[in-house]
Enzyme design. Structure first.
Site, PDB file in Angstrom:
ATOM      1  N   LYS A   1      -4.885  -3.201  -2.801  1.00 57.03           N
ATOM      2  CA  LYS A   1      -4.101  -2.372  -1.880  1.00 57.03           C
ATOM      3  C   LYS A   1      -3.865  -3.042  -0.530  1.00 57.03           C
ATOM      4  O   LYS A   1      -3.856  -2.393   0.515  1.00 57.03           O
ATOM      5  CB  LYS A   1      -4.750  -0.992  -1.696  1.00 57.03           C
ATOM      6  CG  LYS A   1      -4.992  -0.234  -2.991  1.00 57.03           C
ATOM      7  CD  LYS A   1      -3.734  -0.144  -3.855  1.00 57.03           C
ATOM      8  CE  LYS A   1      -2.646   0.702  -3.207  1.00 57.03           C
ATOM      9  NZ  LYS A   1      -1.404   0.757  -4.072  1.00 57.03           N
TER      10      LYS A   1
ATOM     11  N   THR B   1       1.610  -6.373  -4.585  1.00 63.38           N
ATOM     12  CA  THR B   1       2.882  -6.252  -5.296  1.00 63.38           C
ATOM     13  C   THR B   1       4.046  -6.685  -4.413  1.00 63.38           C
ATOM     14  O   THR B   1       5.019  -7.282  -4.889  1.00 63.38           O
ATOM     15  CB  THR B   1       3.082  -4.793  -5.769  1.00 63.38           C
ATOM     16  OG1 THR B   1       1.920  -4.375  -6.484  1.00 63.38           O
ATOM     17  CG2 THR B   1       4.289  -4.663  -6.675  1.00 63.38           C
TER      18      THR B   1
ATOM     19  N   LYS C   1      -1.790 -13.302 -10.605  1.00 64.78           N
ATOM     20  CA  LYS C   1      -2.385 -12.381  -9.625  1.00 64.78           C
ATOM     21  C   LYS C   1      -3.880 -12.264  -9.859  1.00 64.78           C
ATOM     22  O   LYS C   1      -4.346 -12.249 -10.996  1.00 64.78           O
ATOM     23  CB  LYS C   1      -1.738 -11.001  -9.781  1.00 64.78           C
ATOM     24  CG  LYS C   1      -2.520  -9.850  -9.133  1.00 64.78           C
ATOM     25  CD  LYS C   1      -1.955  -8.509  -9.559  1.00 64.78           C
ATOM     26  CE  LYS C   1      -2.887  -7.364  -9.205  1.00 64.78           C
ATOM     27  NZ  LYS C   1      -2.348  -6.048  -9.615  1.00 64.78           N
TER      28      LYS C   1
ATOM     29  N   HIS D   1      -7.557 -10.224  -7.941  1.00 63.81           N
ATOM     30  CA  HIS D   1      -8.290  -9.554  -6.861  1.00 63.81           C
ATOM     31  C   HIS D   1      -9.686 -10.164  -6.711  1.00 63.81           C
ATOM     32  O   HIS D   1     -10.513  -9.641  -5.941  1.00 63.81           O
ATOM     33  CB  HIS D   1      -8.433  -8.053  -7.149  1.00 63.81           C
ATOM     34  CG  HIS D   1      -7.168  -7.276  -7.016  1.00 63.81           C
ATOM     35  ND1 HIS D   1      -6.252  -7.478  -6.004  1.00 63.81           N
ATOM     36  CD2 HIS D   1      -6.651  -6.263  -7.776  1.00 63.81           C
ATOM     37  CE1 HIS D   1      -5.238  -6.636  -6.141  1.00 63.81           C
ATOM     38  NE2 HIS D   1      -5.458  -5.890  -7.207  1.00 63.81           N
TER      39      HIS D   1
ATOM     40  N   SER E   1      -5.552   3.342   1.936  1.00 68.78           N
ATOM     41  CA  SER E   1      -4.692   3.115   0.778  1.00 68.78           C
ATOM     42  C   SER E   1      -5.502   3.068  -0.504  1.00 68.78           C
ATOM     43  O   SER E   1      -5.106   3.641  -1.531  1.00 68.78           O
ATOM     44  CB  SER E   1      -3.921   1.805   0.960  1.00 68.78           C
ATOM     45  OG  SER E   1      -3.004   1.612  -0.098  1.00 68.78           O
TER      46      SER E   1
ATOM     47  N   TYR F   1      -0.677  -8.419   6.167  1.00 68.50           N
ATOM     48  CA  TYR F   1       0.200  -7.283   5.853  1.00 68.50           C
ATOM     49  C   TYR F   1       0.955  -6.817   7.096  1.00 68.50           C
ATOM     50  O   TYR F   1       2.146  -6.532   7.046  1.00 68.50           O
ATOM     51  CB  TYR F   1      -0.674  -6.146   5.298  1.00 68.50           C
ATOM     52  CG  TYR F   1       0.071  -4.940   4.799  1.00 68.50           C
ATOM     53  CD1 TYR F   1       0.375  -4.790   3.448  1.00 68.50           C
ATOM     54  CD2 TYR F   1       0.447  -3.912   5.671  1.00 68.50           C
ATOM     55  CE1 TYR F   1       1.037  -3.661   2.974  1.00 68.50           C
ATOM     56  CE2 TYR F   1       1.109  -2.787   5.214  1.00 68.50           C
ATOM     57  CZ  TYR F   1       1.402  -2.667   3.862  1.00 68.50           C
ATOM     58  OH  TYR F   1       2.068  -1.557   3.409  1.00 68.50           O
TER      59      TYR F   1
ATOM     60  N   SER G   1      11.978  -4.507   0.642  1.00 69.41           N
ATOM     61  CA  SER G   1      11.649  -3.430   1.570  1.00 69.41           C
ATOM     62  C   SER G   1      10.859  -2.362   0.822  1.00 69.41           C
ATOM     63  O   SER G   1      10.934  -2.267  -0.415  1.00 69.41           O
ATOM     64  CB  SER G   1      12.923  -2.820   2.159  1.00 69.41           C
ATOM     65  OG  SER G   1      13.646  -2.106   1.150  1.00 69.41           O
ATOM     66  N   PHE G   2      10.117  -1.558   1.550  1.00 70.25           N
ATOM     67  CA  PHE G   2       9.281  -0.536   0.897  1.00 70.25           C
ATOM     68  C   PHE G   2      10.144   0.411   0.066  1.00 70.25           C
ATOM     69  O   PHE G   2       9.802   0.742  -1.068  1.00 70.25           O
ATOM     70  CB  PHE G   2       8.490   0.242   1.944  1.00 70.25           C
ATOM     71  CG  PHE G   2       7.522   1.231   1.347  1.00 70.25           C
ATOM     72  CD1 PHE G   2       6.296   0.816   0.868  1.00 70.25           C
ATOM     73  CD2 PHE G   2       7.850   2.575   1.255  1.00 70.25           C
ATOM     74  CE1 PHE G   2       5.400   1.721   0.296  1.00 70.25           C
ATOM     75  CE2 PHE G   2       6.970   3.488   0.686  1.00 70.25           C
ATOM     76  CZ  PHE G   2       5.743   3.055   0.213  1.00 70.25           C
TER      77      PHE G   2
ATOM     78  N   MET H   1      11.470  -1.324  -3.192  1.00 66.78           N
ATOM     79  CA  MET H   1      10.425  -1.541  -4.184  1.00 66.78           C
ATOM     80  C   MET H   1       9.916  -0.227  -4.761  1.00 66.78           C
ATOM     81  O   MET H   1       9.595  -0.148  -5.945  1.00 66.78           O
ATOM     82  CB  MET H   1       9.286  -2.355  -3.576  1.00 66.78           C
ATOM     83  CG  MET H   1       9.694  -3.802  -3.316  1.00 66.78           C
ATOM     84  SD  MET H   1       8.299  -4.871  -2.965  1.00 66.78           S
ATOM     85  CE  MET H   1       7.329  -4.712  -4.436  1.00 66.78           C
TER      86      MET H   1
ATOM     87  N   ARG I   1       2.614   4.500  -1.819  1.00 63.74           N
ATOM     88  CA  ARG I   1       2.497   5.812  -1.180  1.00 63.74           C
ATOM     89  C   ARG I   1       3.205   5.869   0.171  1.00 63.74           C
ATOM     90  O   ARG I   1       4.121   6.641   0.374  1.00 63.74           O
ATOM     91  CB  ARG I   1       1.013   6.178  -1.030  1.00 63.74           C
ATOM     92  CG  ARG I   1       0.734   7.594  -0.599  1.00 63.74           C
ATOM     93  CD  ARG I   1      -0.760   7.813  -0.432  1.00 63.74           C
ATOM     94  NE  ARG I   1      -1.326   6.947   0.592  1.00 63.74           N
ATOM     95  CZ  ARG I   1      -1.424   7.275   1.879  1.00 63.74           C
ATOM     96  NH1 ARG I   1      -1.000   8.448   2.311  1.00 63.74           N
ATOM     97  NH2 ARG I   1      -1.957   6.429   2.753  1.00 63.74           N
TER      98      ARG I   1
ATOM     99  N   GLY J   1       2.898   2.680   2.751  1.00 60.01           N
ATOM    100  CA  GLY J   1       3.198   1.321   3.192  1.00 60.01           C
ATOM    101  C   GLY J   1       3.314   1.188   4.700  1.00 60.01           C
ATOM    102  O   GLY J   1       4.127   0.409   5.197  1.00 60.01           O
TER     103      GLY J   1
END
Length: 297
Positions: free
Chosen positions: A49, A53, A108, A110, A140, A195, A230-231, A234, A259, A261
């Site tokens: 989070k 993505t 990807k 984590h 998040s 971010y 852009s949020f 996406m 949710r 961003g």
């Protein structure tokens, strides 16, 4: 909640080399650790989070010269396999997907730095790491764990803060995660992104990624990629917004995968006392590093 969802919620976290992960990831870790990437492969690493993505889609568009149709050819976990993830309904395991793909591949993970397969460092693969400030990352993750039925039930907000502070969530300690990649970023040629920087000036960060990948595009193509990532774009993209996931995995009736961003949403969740306690603990854990996180813009 159905009986099947209740059963899934009974899953507990187990430890791999001191890091809490889901049991299916722990059971698969020996195979993951042995994975040997091609030198041309690219790894995108994040704590959950933190903008994973977002960067995946940005990279895919850069690699395909801004061609959105090509990037909508398959769900994002199929285009960019999730290294340590085992098979889920509708999606093969990360390792199985990678076996079927020809390099160069975008992968990807984590996994914290010390659990990443050594082959990535031995083969000098490029690595993009994305970090998000702890408070917003916590918020998040809290909402994500409510709708992710394969994770343990997150419980109440007050207790979840404690779990985060003590590294008792899937993929372990946020503090160790962001510090591990930060301390190795120069030696390993890791592009370390924030971010908050991506929210503040997405074009600048898209250009940074582009240069890191040794690519060059016109202003028009860069602008197109900024718009497509852009949020809003996406969140409306069915190949990136995880609406393709089985209902036995994500309960999207609770919350969407994407949710809000936002930067600073933590202020809508932390009480003054919680923020004070969190800040004191943060200072202790982060006192030996100077990572320039921002909790608001």
């Amino acid at each position: 909640m159905s009986e099947n969802q209740d059963r899934k919620r009974s899953n507990l976290l187990v430890q791999v080399e001191g890091v809490h992960v889901m049991e299916h990831i722990a059971n698969n870790y020996n195979k993951v650790s042995a994975f040997c990437p091609d030198p041309s492969d690219l790894l995108i690493a994040t704590y959950p989070k933190a903008g994973t993505t977002w960067v995946q889609e940005t990279v895919d568009l850069l690699l395909h010269s801004g061609d959105s149709e090509t990037c909508k050819s398959a769900p994002i976990p199929v285009r960019m396999p999730f290294l340590e993830n085992s098979a889920r309904p509708g999606i093969p395991s990360g390792l199985d997907l990678l076996k079927a793909m020809e390099p160069p591949r975008v992968i990807k993970t984590h996994l914290p730095f010390h659990l990443v397969p050594k082959g990535f460092w031995e083969n000098k693969c490029k690595v993009i790491y994305v970090a998000r400030n702890a408070k917003d990352n916590l918020v998040s993750y809290f909402y994500f764990d409510q709708m992710n039925l394969t994770h343990p039930d997150p419980g109440p907000w007050e207790g979840y803060i404690q779990k985060f502070m003590h590294g008792q969530l899937a993929w372990g300690s946020w503090y160790d995660h962001v510090k591990g990649y930060w301390e190795e970023r120069e030696r390993r040629n890791i592009l370390y992104l924030f971010y908050e920087d991506m929210k503040e000036n997405p074009r600048r960060e898209v250009e940074r990624i582009m240069r890191y990948l040794d690519l060059s595009f016109s202003d028009d193509i860069i602008s197109r990629i900024v718009e497509l990532t852009s949020f809003k774009s996406m969140k409306d993209n069915p190949m990136a917004n995880y609406t393709f996931m089985s209902k036995t995995i994500f309960d999207l009736s609770l919350y969407t995968f994407m949710r809000k961003g936002e930067v600073g949403d933590w202020m809508n969740h932390f009480t003054p006392q919680q923020a004070e306690e969190f800040d004191e603990d943060y200072e202790k854990k982060m006192k030996h590093v100077n990572i320039p996180f921002r909790t608001q813009l």
